[in-house]
Design a protein around this motif. Sequence first.
Motif, PDB file in Angstrom:
ATOM      1  N   GLY A   1      -3.320 -14.470  13.456  1.00  0.00           N
ATOM      2  CA  GLY A   1      -3.358 -13.110  13.977  1.00  0.00           C
ATOM      3  C   GLY A   1      -2.423 -12.144  13.274  1.00  0.00           C
ATOM      4  N   ASP A   2      -1.499 -12.657  12.439  1.00  0.00           N
ATOM      5  CA  ASP A   2      -0.572 -11.782  11.727  1.00  0.00           C
ATOM      6  C   ASP A   2      -1.311 -10.890  10.732  1.00  0.00           C
ATOM      7  OD1 ASP A   2       1.609 -12.759  13.042  1.00  0.00           O
ATOM      8  OD2 ASP A   2       2.487 -13.800  11.308  1.00  0.00           O
ATOM      9  N   ALA A   3      -0.837  -9.652  10.610  1.00  0.00           N
ATOM     10  CA  ALA A   3      -1.368  -8.745   9.591  1.00  0.00           C
ATOM     11  C   ALA A   3      -0.873  -9.186   8.220  1.00  0.00           C
ATOM     12  CB  ALA A   3      -0.926  -7.317   9.889  1.00  0.00           C
ATOM     13  N   ILE A   4      -1.736  -9.056   7.216  1.00  0.00           N
ATOM     14  CA  ILE A   4      -1.408  -9.432   5.840  1.00  0.00           C
ATOM     15  C   ILE A   4      -1.154  -8.166   5.038  1.00  0.00           C
ATOM     16  CG2 ILE A   4      -2.156 -10.672   3.782  1.00  0.00           C
ATOM     17  CD1 ILE A   4      -1.934 -12.508   6.173  1.00  0.00           C
ATOM     18  N   ASN A   5       0.051  -7.995   4.534  1.00  0.00           N
ATOM     19  CA  ASN A   5       0.418  -6.841   3.715  1.00  0.00           C
ATOM     20  C   ASN A   5       0.454  -7.289   2.260  1.00  0.00           C
ATOM     21  OD1 ASN A   5       2.030  -4.927   2.224  1.00  0.00           O
ATOM     22  ND2 ASN A   5       2.692  -4.064   4.174  1.00  0.00           N
ATOM     23  N   ASP A   6      -0.570  -6.920   1.490  1.00  0.00           N
ATOM     24  CA  ASP A   6      -0.651  -7.415   0.116  1.00  0.00           C
ATOM     25  C   ASP A   6       0.500  -6.911  -0.752  1.00  0.00           C
ATOM     26  OD1 ASP A   6      -1.490  -4.794  -0.093  1.00  0.00           O
ATOM     27  OD2 ASP A   6      -3.436  -5.238  -0.963  1.00  0.00           O
ATOM     28  N   GLY A   7       0.972  -5.692  -0.494  1.00  0.00           N
ATOM     29  CA  GLY A   7       2.095  -5.172  -1.269  1.00  0.00           C
ATOM     30  C   GLY A   7       3.371  -5.956  -1.013  1.00  0.00           C
ATOM     31  N   LYS A   8       3.625  -6.272   0.232  1.00  0.00           N
ATOM     32  CA  LYS A   8       4.816  -7.046   0.584  1.00  0.00           C
ATOM     33  C   LYS A   8       4.736  -8.450   0.006  1.00  0.00           C
ATOM     34  CE  LYS A   8       7.486  -8.639   4.583  1.00  0.00           C
ATOM     35  NZ  LYS A   8       7.562  -8.660   6.075  1.00  0.00           N
ATOM     36  N   LEU A   9       3.558  -9.075   0.100  1.00  0.00           N
ATOM     37  CA  LEU A   9       3.393 -10.424  -0.440  1.00  0.00           C
ATOM     38  C   LEU A   9       3.572 -10.437  -1.957  1.00  0.00           C
ATOM     39  CD1 LEU A   9       0.336 -11.630   1.665  1.00  0.00           C
ATOM     40  CD2 LEU A   9       2.684 -12.455   1.843  1.00  0.00           C
ATOM     41  N   ALA A  10       3.031  -9.416  -2.620  1.00  0.00           N
ATOM     42  CA  ALA A  10       3.168  -9.319  -4.071  1.00  0.00           C
ATOM     43  C   ALA A  10       4.644  -9.216  -4.456  1.00  0.00           C
ATOM     44  CB  ALA A  10       2.396  -8.114  -4.594  1.00  0.00           C
ATOM     45  N   ALA A  11       5.395  -8.405  -3.711  1.00  0.00           N
ATOM     46  CA  ALA A  11       6.827  -8.248  -3.993  1.00  0.00           C
ATOM     47  C   ALA A  11       7.579  -9.548  -3.774  1.00  0.00           C
ATOM     48  CB  ALA A  11       7.403  -7.140  -3.121  1.00  0.00           C
ATOM     49  N   GLU A  12       7.219 -10.272  -2.703  1.00  0.00           N
ATOM     50  CA  GLU A  12       7.879 -11.548  -2.408  1.00  0.00           C
ATOM     51  C   GLU A  12       7.640 -12.563  -3.514  1.00  0.00           C
ATOM     52  OE1 GLU A  12       6.346 -12.779   1.326  1.00  0.00           O
ATOM     53  OE2 GLU A  12       7.545 -11.372   2.507  1.00  0.00           O
ATOM     54  N   MET A  13       6.427 -12.549  -4.088  1.00  0.00           N
ATOM     55  CA  MET A  13       6.084 -13.520  -5.125  1.00  0.00           C
ATOM     56  C   MET A  13       6.434 -13.034  -6.524  1.00  0.00           C
ATOM     57  SD  MET A  13       2.494 -15.217  -3.835  1.00  0.00           S
ATOM     58  CE  MET A  13       1.756 -13.764  -3.079  1.00  0.00           C
ATOM     59  N   GLY A  14       6.844 -11.762  -6.633  1.00  0.00           N
ATOM     60  CA  GLY A  14       7.210 -11.215  -7.937  1.00  0.00           C
ATOM     61  C   GLY A  14       6.031 -11.019  -8.857  1.00  0.00           C
ATOM     62  N   ILE A  15       4.883 -10.673  -8.293  1.00  0.00           N
ATOM     63  CA  ILE A  15       3.676 -10.433  -9.093  1.00  0.00           C
ATOM     64  C   ILE A  15       3.038  -9.118  -8.643  1.00  0.00           C
ATOM     65  CG2 ILE A  15       3.253 -12.892  -9.469  1.00  0.00           C
ATOM     66  CD1 ILE A  15       1.160 -12.818  -7.279  1.00  0.00           C
TER      67      ILE A  15
END
Length: 222
Positions: A37-51
């Motif tokens: 149910g969590d929202a997925i923030n692609d920008g935040k995930l990209a920053a976390e993975m450094g890509i």
Amino acid sequence: MSLMLENHLEIEGDLSLAERAYRHLRDRLIMLDIRPGDAINDGKLAAEMGIGRTPVREALKRLESDHLVISYPRRGTFATIVDITELADVSELRESLEPLAARRAAKLATPAIRTELRNTAASIAKMATAEDPYDLMRYDITVHRLIYRAAGNAHLEDVLIRYDNLATRIWCMVLDKGPSVAGHVSEHVELLEAIADGDAERAGKLALEHVTSFEQAIRSVL
């Protein structure tokens, strides 16, 4: 860290950014590090993975086809809810396909993979029952993927990974209520040894028993 996991990380280093993002997010979703149910923030995930955001978006498209995320117009992308009622359907398919993979692996595994299977079985036999249950579940995932790879059929491997992912999410939902994960993981020792020995009949039998015991364990706490 086991040799098997070290080799897994080396393989990961050779993947494209989109594939790395896919595998990273897939495993976070199935282990419920990203909660249902969590929202997925692609920008935040990209920053976390450094890509960049593009490989993350490509990964999310694949994860939607895996039924791990769902996208809604103008609302965004969310981790799918874990539906316990899917247990019977998932188990029915795994009861047919897991023994098939085990039998194929016993017949077709290369000498190098047979050595990896034996080393993995030995590692499991030495594992402490007090280890963190989530770490044990991650190990369980890796063991299953090793067997699927050993079966030598990319299509079968792909399908089984998807259903094992769904089964793992269900298990993680009841991890604090269910029986010992260590006992579930320890069942792999005989299975891995049977595959390494080339005993297809025994490998198929043990694989079926492993899947049915998983379903019984989940139902015991529902």
